[in-house]
Write a protein that holds these residues in place. Structure first.
Motif, PDB file in Angstrom:
ATOM      1  N   MET A 128     -18.972  25.249  10.846  1.00 18.21           N
ATOM      2  CA  MET A 128     -18.584  25.144  12.223  1.00 18.21           C
ATOM      3  C   MET A 128     -19.794  24.678  13.035  1.00 18.21           C
ATOM      4  O   MET A 128     -20.890  25.159  12.854  1.00 18.21           O
ATOM      5  N   ARG A 129     -19.551  23.761  13.907  1.00 15.54           N
ATOM      6  CA  ARG A 129     -20.624  23.251  14.767  1.00 15.54           C
ATOM      7  C   ARG A 129     -20.687  24.097  16.033  1.00 15.54           C
ATOM      8  O   ARG A 129     -19.679  24.362  16.667  1.00 15.54           O
ATOM      9  N   CYS A 130     -21.891  24.530  16.384  1.00 15.10           N
ATOM     10  CA  CYS A 130     -22.076  25.295  17.613  1.00 15.10           C
ATOM     11  C   CYS A 130     -23.410  24.899  18.232  1.00 15.10           C
ATOM     12  O   CYS A 130     -24.267  24.318  17.577  1.00 15.10           O
ATOM     13  N   VAL A 131     -23.555  25.200  19.520  1.00 15.48           N
ATOM     14  CA  VAL A 131     -24.786  24.891  20.238  1.00 15.48           C
ATOM     15  C   VAL A 131     -25.413  26.204  20.684  1.00 15.48           C
ATOM     16  O   VAL A 131     -24.766  27.022  21.343  1.00 15.48           O
ATOM     17  N   ILE A 132     -26.653  26.394  20.277  1.00  8.91           N
ATOM     18  CA  ILE A 132     -27.411  27.584  20.662  1.00  8.91           C
ATOM     19  C   ILE A 132     -28.738  27.092  21.212  1.00  8.91           C
ATOM     20  O   ILE A 132     -29.460  26.359  20.532  1.00  8.91           O
ATOM     21  N   ALA A 133     -29.039  27.473  22.443  1.00 12.98           N
ATOM     22  CA  ALA A 133     -30.274  27.062  23.118  1.00 12.98           C
ATOM     23  C   ALA A 133     -30.397  25.536  23.148  1.00 12.98           C
ATOM     24  O   ALA A 133     -31.455  24.975  22.880  1.00 12.98           O
ATOM     25  N   ARG A 134     -29.283  24.873  23.456  1.00  9.74           N
ATOM     26  CA  ARG A 134     -29.209  23.424  23.602  1.00  9.74           C
ATOM     27  C   ARG A 134     -29.435  22.657  22.295  1.00  9.74           C
ATOM     28  O   ARG A 134     -29.596  21.446  22.308  1.00  9.74           O
ATOM     29  N   PHE A 135     -29.430  23.352  21.148  1.00  7.64           N
ATOM     30  CA  PHE A 135     -29.589  22.687  19.860  1.00  7.64           C
ATOM     31  C   PHE A 135     -28.309  22.862  19.047  1.00  7.64           C
ATOM     32  O   PHE A 135     -27.776  23.968  18.958  1.00  7.64           O
ATOM     33  N   PRO A 136     -27.810  21.787  18.432  1.00  7.19           N
ATOM     34  CA  PRO A 136     -26.595  21.902  17.625  1.00  7.19           C
ATOM     35  C   PRO A 136     -26.901  22.477  16.238  1.00  7.19           C
ATOM     36  O   PRO A 136     -27.933  22.170  15.641  1.00  7.19           O
ATOM     37  N   PHE A 137     -25.993  23.317  15.763  1.00  4.72           N
ATOM     38  CA  PHE A 137     -26.118  23.905  14.431  1.00  4.72           C
ATOM     39  C   PHE A 137     -24.772  23.812  13.742  1.00  4.72           C
ATOM     40  O   PHE A 137     -23.730  23.990  14.362  1.00  4.72           O
ATOM     41  N   ASP A 138     -24.800  23.534  12.444  1.00  2.61           N
ATOM     42  CA  ASP A 138     -23.603  23.591  11.612  1.00  2.61           C
ATOM     43  C   ASP A 138     -23.738  24.847  10.759  1.00  2.61           C
ATOM     44  O   ASP A 138     -24.559  24.902   9.836  1.00  2.61           O
ATOM     45  N   LEU A 139     -22.957  25.863  11.091  1.00  3.02           N
ATOM     46  CA  LEU A 139     -23.056  27.153  10.427  1.00  3.02           C
ATOM     47  C   LEU A 139     -21.769  27.489   9.700  1.00  3.02           C
ATOM     48  O   LEU A 139     -20.687  27.114  10.138  1.00  3.02           O
ATOM     49  N   THR A 140     -21.910  28.203   8.602  1.00  2.00           N
ATOM     50  CA  THR A 140     -20.761  28.777   7.914  1.00  2.00           C
ATOM     51  C   THR A 140     -21.015  30.270   7.759  1.00  2.00           C
ATOM     52  O   THR A 140     -22.161  30.726   7.797  1.00  2.00           O
ATOM     53  N   LYS A 141     -19.953  31.006   7.585  1.00  2.00           N
ATOM     54  CA  LYS A 141     -20.080  32.457   7.439  1.00  2.00           C
ATOM     55  C   LYS A 141     -20.933  32.807   6.231  1.00  2.00           C
ATOM     56  O   LYS A 141     -21.805  33.676   6.304  1.00  2.00           O
ATOM     57  N   SER A 142     -20.730  32.108   5.120  1.00  2.00           N
ATOM     58  CA  SER A 142     -21.493  32.412   3.906  1.00  2.00           C
ATOM     59  C   SER A 142     -22.987  32.100   4.082  1.00  2.00           C
ATOM     60  O   SER A 142     -23.837  32.815   3.544  1.00  2.00           O
ATOM     61  N   GLU A 143     -23.309  31.057   4.851  1.00  4.25           N
ATOM     62  CA  GLU A 143     -24.725  30.746   5.107  1.00  4.25           C
ATOM     63  C   GLU A 143     -25.395  31.843   5.926  1.00  4.25           C
ATOM     64  O   GLU A 143     -26.541  32.205   5.659  1.00  4.25           O
ATOM     65  N   VAL A 144     -24.675  32.360   6.911  1.00 12.50           N
ATOM     66  CA  VAL A 144     -25.226  33.439   7.734  1.00 12.50           C
ATOM     67  C   VAL A 144     -25.439  34.678   6.868  1.00 12.50           C
ATOM     68  O   VAL A 144     -26.493  35.317   6.918  1.00 12.50           O
ATOM     69  N   GLU A 145     -24.450  35.010   6.047  1.00 13.04           N
ATOM     70  CA  GLU A 145     -24.574  36.172   5.159  1.00 13.04           C
ATOM     71  C   GLU A 145     -25.739  36.002   4.199  1.00 13.04           C
ATOM     72  O   GLU A 145     -26.511  36.939   3.972  1.00 13.04           O
ATOM     73  N   HIS A 146     -25.897  34.807   3.658  1.00 14.78           N
ATOM     74  CA  HIS A 146     -27.006  34.525   2.744  1.00 14.78           C
ATOM     75  C   HIS A 146     -28.354  34.628   3.459  1.00 14.78           C
ATOM     76  O   HIS A 146     -29.312  35.178   2.914  1.00 14.78           O
ATOM     77  N   SER A 147     -28.436  34.115   4.683  1.00 13.41           N
ATOM     78  CA  SER A 147     -29.677  34.172   5.450  1.00 13.41           C
ATOM     79  C   SER A 147     -30.074  35.608   5.775  1.00 13.41           C
ATOM     80  O   SER A 147     -31.259  35.943   5.819  1.00 13.41           O
ATOM     81  N   MET A 148     -29.084  36.473   6.003  1.00 15.45           N
ATOM     82  CA  MET A 148     -29.372  37.854   6.393  1.00 15.45           C
ATOM     83  C   MET A 148     -29.545  38.792   5.195  1.00 15.45           C
ATOM     84  O   MET A 148     -29.967  39.927   5.358  1.00 15.45           O
ATOM     85  N   ALA A 149     -29.235  38.310   3.990  1.00 14.78           N
ATOM     86  CA  ALA A 149     -29.396  39.138   2.799  1.00 14.78           C
ATOM     87  C   ALA A 149     -30.864  39.519   2.640  1.00 14.78           C
ATOM     88  O   ALA A 149     -31.750  38.681   2.684  1.00 14.78           O
ATOM     89  N   GLY A 150     -31.114  40.786   2.492  1.00 11.15           N
ATOM     90  CA  GLY A 150     -32.476  41.269   2.309  1.00 11.15           C
ATOM     91  C   GLY A 150     -33.252  41.473   3.598  1.00 11.15           C
ATOM     92  O   GLY A 150     -34.387  41.945   3.557  1.00 11.15           O
ATOM     93  N   VAL A 151     -32.660  41.145   4.747  1.00  9.82           N
ATOM     94  CA  VAL A 151     -33.332  41.345   6.029  1.00  9.82           C
ATOM     95  C   VAL A 151     -33.036  42.763   6.501  1.00  9.82           C
ATOM     96  O   VAL A 151     -31.874  43.171   6.579  1.00  9.82           O
ATOM     97  N   GLU A 152     -34.071  43.526   6.769  1.00 14.91           N
ATOM     98  CA  GLU A 152     -33.921  44.905   7.236  1.00 14.91           C
ATOM     99  C   GLU A 152     -33.452  44.914   8.683  1.00 14.91           C
ATOM    100  O   GLU A 152     -34.081  44.294   9.538  1.00 14.91           O
ATOM    101  N   PRO A 153     -32.354  45.599   8.988  1.00 17.86           N
ATOM    102  CA  PRO A 153     -31.864  45.619  10.372  1.00 17.86           C
ATOM    103  C   PRO A 153     -32.812  46.383  11.291  1.00 17.86           C
ATOM    104  O   PRO A 153     -33.326  47.436  10.924  1.00 17.86           O
ATOM    105  N   GLU A 154     -33.040  45.836  12.471  1.00 21.08           N
ATOM    106  CA  GLU A 154     -33.813  46.528  13.487  1.00 21.08           C
ATOM    107  C   GLU A 154     -32.892  47.530  14.172  1.00 21.08           C
ATOM    108  O   GLU A 154     -31.675  47.472  14.007  1.00 21.08           O
ATOM    109  N   SER A 155     -33.457  48.423  14.959  1.00 21.87           N
ATOM    110  CA  SER A 155     -32.603  49.368  15.678  1.00 21.87           C
ATOM    111  C   SER A 155     -31.809  48.602  16.736  1.00 21.87           C
ATOM    112  O   SER A 155     -32.322  47.689  17.375  1.00 21.87           O
ATOM    113  N   VAL A 156     -30.562  48.975  16.884  1.00 19.67           N
ATOM    114  CA  VAL A 156     -29.666  48.279  17.806  1.00 19.67           C
ATOM    115  C   VAL A 156     -29.782  48.915  19.184  1.00 19.67           C
ATOM    116  O   VAL A 156     -29.478  50.087  19.359  1.00 19.67           O
TER     117      VAL A 156
END
Length: 92
Positions: free
Chosen positions: A1-29
């Motif tokens: 899916m194409r989206c714009v964040i901070a005036r920059f276009p990104f092509d993101l998929t759900k699996s790419e986001v999940e893969h990018s966040m794998a192993g990342v320790e969550p900060e306190s919310v």
């Protein structure tokens, strides 16, 4: 899916986001959160990881909108707890 964040276009998929966040320790919310896999992450943390931009460059709403469109569950920041009115302030 194409989206714009901070005036920059990104092509993101759900699996790419999940893969990018794998192993990342969550900060306190402390603000809005997003559930990625078994963890709840601050929306800004996920935005920083997937865009490789500084958190000051985008808003929470931009990232939450993109993640929601990808199928992730985003939750707004919790409302501050109401404090009790002291009994001496009761006009009765």
């Amino acid at each position: 899916m194409r989206c714009v964040i901070a005036r920059f276009p990104f092509d993101l998929t759900k699996s790419e986001v999940e893969h990018s966040m794998a192993g990342v320790e969550p900060e306190s919310v402390t603000a809005g959160s997003v559930v990625v896999g078994p963890h709840a992450y601050p929306v800004k943390q996920v935005g920083e990881v997937i865009t490789r931009q500084d958190r000051r460059d985008f808003t929470e709403a931009e990232v939450a909108r993109a993640l929601t469109r990808l199928g992730f569950v985003c939750r707004p920041a919790a409302a501050p707890a109401r404090t009790a009115v002291p009994s001496w302030a009761d006009p009765a």
